[in-house]
Motif scaffolding. Structure first.
Motif, mmCIF file in Angstrom:
data_model
loop_
_atom_site.group_PDB
_atom_site.id
_atom_site.type_symbol
_atom_site.label_atom_id
_atom_site.label_comp_id
_atom_site.label_asym_id
_atom_site.label_seq_id
_atom_site.Cartn_x
_atom_site.Cartn_y
_atom_site.Cartn_z
ATOM 1 N N ARG A 53 0.951 -1.133 0.109
ATOM 2 C CA ARG A 53 0.371 -0.216 -0.217
ATOM 3 C C ARG A 53 0.873 1.283 -0.424
ATOM 4 N N GLN A 127 -8.233 3.983 -12.285
ATOM 5 C CA GLN A 127 -6.977 3.053 -12.839
ATOM 6 C C GLN A 127 -6.412 2.755 -14.011
ATOM 7 N N LEU A 142 -2.777 0.046 -9.990
ATOM 8 C CA LEU A 142 -3.927 1.030 -8.979
ATOM 9 C C LEU A 142 -3.415 2.394 -8.372
ATOM 10 N N PRO A 143 -4.649 2.922 -8.068
ATOM 11 C CA PRO A 143 -4.254 4.088 -7.278
ATOM 12 C C PRO A 143 -4.051 3.244 -5.416
ATOM 13 N N TYR A 145 -1.389 1.916 -4.662
ATOM 14 C CA TYR A 145 -1.187 0.158 -4.875
ATOM 15 C C TYR A 145 -0.017 0.693 -5.455
ATOM 16 N N PRO C 218 -9.316 0.804 -4.609
ATOM 17 C CA PRO C 218 -10.178 0.303 -5.582
ATOM 18 C C PRO C 218 -10.221 -1.559 -5.727
ATOM 19 N N ALA C 219 -8.453 -1.913 -5.330
ATOM 20 C CA ALA C 219 -8.335 -3.779 -5.274
ATOM 21 C C ALA C 219 -9.585 -4.339 -4.536
ATOM 22 N N ALA C 220 -9.980 -3.739 -3.259
ATOM 23 C CA ALA C 220 -10.993 -4.164 -2.715
ATOM 24 C C ALA C 220 -12.454 -4.815 -3.591
ATOM 25 N N ARG C 222 -11.951 -4.381 -7.278
ATOM 26 C CA ARG C 222 -12.433 -5.345 -7.817
ATOM 27 C C ARG C 222 -12.505 -6.977 -7.065
#
Ligand code: HEM
Ligand SMILES: [Cu+2]
Ligand SMILES: [Cu+2]
Lengths: 181, 42, 504
Positions: A53, A127, A142-143, A145, C218-220, C222
């Motif tokens: 993160r 993204q 991804l924002p 990460y 964003p990752a969660a 997805r």
């Protein structure tokens, strides 16, 4: 019939051909599954297992420092840009930063053939999808990460980078460049 | 040998199924061959 | 049992509950209307992506592409599936639908949901693609529309199970197990319920986020979105295979070869398929490789095993049935003499072929952990799912329509000559289109992209390998054929519903 109630006892033995098919299918499914972990050991192209993160401030500091340190200078000492994007030549084998933003890949990286780099990939607004032509190498940016891809360019040339995740109305204009010397 | 077993009786389909699985295996590994030609990635 | 609410079908001898029949009709009509909307959008999108034409401006391209995904993948498919569920529970079991009023409530929610979605998209309030990945944000009413639609679909699934329970309790069908088709649909409905719960888990937070009440990672997003997006494709697979069995019986009188095997395979879907969602996330950060392998490998391949079982069982059943009709010489006489001019049959056969040889193989291959690096978000993926959900599911549903029209709408199919050609246009079109997409995608042609020629004037613009243009032309010609096939389908169905000769 498929649309009527079956005989009272439908739990019947399977025929020879069906058994052969079932056997082949199970074997093939096992192989195609096991092949993926096996390829981690024998293959040279595997998805990255490393990501962190990262806050917007941390990321901005990292990329700014990186660009300040390694931006290419021309003979008279001026900073080199390409279409207003800084061109950066990091030392072989170092950590490099690549940022997706609407609608640019930032900066233009200059790498050396056969050297291994840790490419930190992230996005700052939407993204984005990293896609290196013509190798067809694709990763998500991804924002929030920091996605680290350990990359060894084995061919040289200029490689356009497209964005292949929809990131707003200018998405199709988002092309960048990676140079391998 | 037991005769409560009805014959499967679909040799044509069986041949098609074998063609299918061979195509499947070929394409799967062909894709890995193509993959092996790109840069090294970890 | 057969009160005045029932009629007896002269062809199948089944007792048809009239309120159920009305609901089936309503859902089927809604499905076809949305296929029309999605199809017009498809034509716009395809003619824009074909560089030879490049029809729409950029903003409308992205807007219409969003509409195409939603109208097709969500609305057309799910309305049709709800109609199929009511048919499987009520008609095939001679039973009344447990609560027709609830069925109308579900229908209403779905219609309102779809209208809200369509208005938001066309109004330019939701230019986010059907995946709506944050931080891209749509108008809150868009997410609300999806929620309403999903709640309606969920109610439809529950009504299906309530009807199964009622039929069993009242003994409306000969004592024993459910027919295979009903069993398969029950598996589809179980997957649907789990899918819709994931849908709530993502769309309710997304709705609140769009209103500003919470943040969104964003990752969660997805991860949870694809738990919905992936398993909803498995509803389609299970429903499509149930339709294959149905059509095998209706067109050539097939019997399942081994009920044990077929039913076990359906159960494998329920157990395993909805877990394989991470093959959409193979090149995402935030998820470990071990987890990706476990999720997509172990679990997905057991679900693929189920498809491999059906891939043998359905054609084998058809072959046995045709051999019984006397087509026994050689290996393939049955295939040559099969009723190819029956659109129900040709659609089913093409669907099996396209789904298996094109969609199935590429799905497993592109979804394998390493190959995905060279496939993610390229047109290889778009080509893959146009082979599964279009060449497979949509074409199978189209074939079934030629039986639903006489059996449920009680109209003789109008323009049968055209209907006979329809599956060929659509199927061959889809083979060319999806094949062209996958081959162009192998060179890196991206999905969801307005301008692969000039890149909207980007100074970094470049030119593709010239071979790409050949595949793009194959794509374009295939898309045109498929659009023609889709148009014939809509003309035939709408024509039949309004003007077909009344049967009985
Ligand atoms: C004549 C029929 C059809 C044609 C010509 C067609 C064509 C296309 C094209 C050209 C794209 C855009 C590719 C891109 O820009 O990346 C697309 C996307 C898509 N299509 Fe179709 N399609 C058809 C039918 C269907 C059907 C029946 C379904 C679903 C049941 C479907 C589902 C989708 C989905 C989900 C997308 C992805 C949208 C996105 O990337 O957001 N299509 N289609
Ligand atoms: Cu982008
Ligand atoms: Cu983009």
């Amino acid at each position: 019939m498929s649309i009527s109630v079956p005989d009272k006892v439908w739990w019947k033995p399977i025929d020879k051909e069906e058994k052969i098919w079932l056997f082949l299918a199970i074997i093939w499914m096992a192989i195609s599954f096991l092949w993926m972990p096996i390829y981690h050991f024998i293959g040279k192209q595997n998805p990255s297992n490393e990501s962190y993160r990262v806050t917007r401030e941390q990321w901005d500091t990292l990329t700014d420092d990186f660009i300040k340190k390694y931006q290419v200078k021309d003979a008279s000492g001026n900073l080199v840009t390409m279409n207003d994007i800084p061109v950066v030549h990091p030392p072989a084998g170092s950590d490099v930063y690549l940022e997706g933003r609407a609608w640019k890949w930032w900066p233009v990286l200059e790498l050396e053939k056969g050297k291994t780099y840790r490419v930190h990939l992230s996005a700052v607004d939407f993204q984005h999808g990293l896609s290196i032509y013509p190798l067809n190498i694709n990763y998500m940016a991804l924002p929030g990460y920091d996605y680290i891809i350990t990359m060894t360019p084995t061919t040289s040339g200029e490689f356009p980078i497209l964005c292949n995740e929809f990131c707003g109305i200018g998405h199709h204009t988002m092309v960048g460049k990676l140079i391998v010397k | 040998m037991s005769d409560n077993n009805e014959r499967f009786g679909a040799p044509g389909t069986f041949v098609l199924a074998i063609i299918f699985i061979v195509t499947f295996i070929a394409l799967y590994f062909l894709n890995y061959k193509y993959l092996a030609s790109i840069w090294e990635l970890r | 049992m057969a009160g005045q609410d029932f009629r007896t079908c002269p062809t199948t001898g089944l007792k048809v509950h009239l309120p159920a029949e009305n609901l089936i009709k309503a859902n089927a009509v809604a499905a076809v209307l949305l296929l029309l909307i999605g199809g017009i959008a498809a034509a716009g999108v395809a003619l824009t992506r074909w560089p030879a034409i490049h029809l729409l401006p950029a903003d409308w391209f992205y807007r219409i592409l969003t509409l195409h995904g939603l109208a097709m993948l969500i609305a057309w498919i799910i309305f049709f599936e709800i109609a199929a569920l009511y048919m499987g529970a009520s008609v095939l079991l001679n039973s009344r639908l447990a609560a027709p009023k609830v069925g109308w409530l579900a229908f209403l929610l779905m219609v309102v949901g779809v209208l809200l979605i369509a208005v938001m998209v066309l109004w330019g309030q939701a230019d986010v693609m059907f995946t709506s990945y944050p931080p891209l944000k749509a108008n809150p009413l868009y997410y609300l529309g999806v929620i309403l639609f999903a709640v309606g679909a969920l109610i439809g699934c529950l009504l299906f199970f309530a009807t199964l329970y009622k039929a069993r309790k009242e003994g409306t069908y000969p004592h024993g197990s459910f027919p295979l088709v009903t069993f398969g649909l029950a598996c589809a409905a179980m997957i649907a319920i789990s899918t819709l719960i994931h849908g709530a888990a993502i769309y309710i937070p997304a709705f609140l986020w769009s209103l500003g009440f919470m943040g969104m990672d964003p990752a969660a997003y997805r991860l949870v979105w694809w738990a919905l997006g992936h398993s909803s494709q498995q509803i389609n697979v299970a429903a499509m295979i149930s339709v294959w069995y149905l059509m095998g019986t209706l067109t050539v009188g097939m019997k399942p070869i081994n009920q044990k095997l077929c039913r076990t395979a359906f159960v494998l879907y329920v157990l395993f398929i909805n877990v394989a969602s991470e093959h959409h996330l193979l090149v995402d950060p935030a998820i470990s490789n071990a987890h990706k392998i476990w999720n997509t490998g172990y679990v997905m391949h057991l679900a693929v095993l189920a498809s491999m079982i059906h891939a043998l069982a359905v054609p084998a059943g058809i072959e046995v049935a045709l051999r019984k009709k006397g087509y026994t010489s050689g290996l393939f006489e049955w295939l040559k003499k099969a009723p190819w001019s029956n659109p129900g049959f040709s659609a089913t056969a093409l669907s099996i072929f396209i789904f298996g040889f094109m969609g199935g193989i590429t799905g497993v291959t592109f979804g394998s952990e390493q190959v995905n690096i060279t496939a993610h978000n390229t047109w290889r993926i778009t080509g893959h799912f146009h082979s599964t959900v279009v060449g497979g599911t949509t074409l199978a549903f189209m074939g079934a329509t030629y039986y639903i029209l006489p059996l449920i709408f009680r109209r003789e199919v109008l323009g049968m000559g055209w209907a006979k050609l329809q599956p060929w246009f659509y199927g061959i079109g889809m083979i060319l289109m999806a094949g062209g997409m996958m081959l162009a995608g192998a060179y890196g042609i991206p999905r969801r992209h307005w301008d692969i020629v000039n890149f909207g004037g980007s100074p970094f613009a470049f030119t593709w390998d010239p071979t790409v243009y050949m595949w793009l032309s194959v794509f374009g010609i295939g898309a045109l054929l498929a659009v023609v096939g889709g148009a014939i389908y809509i003309l035939v169905t709408v024509g039949t519903v309004f003007f077909g000769r009344k049967l009985e």
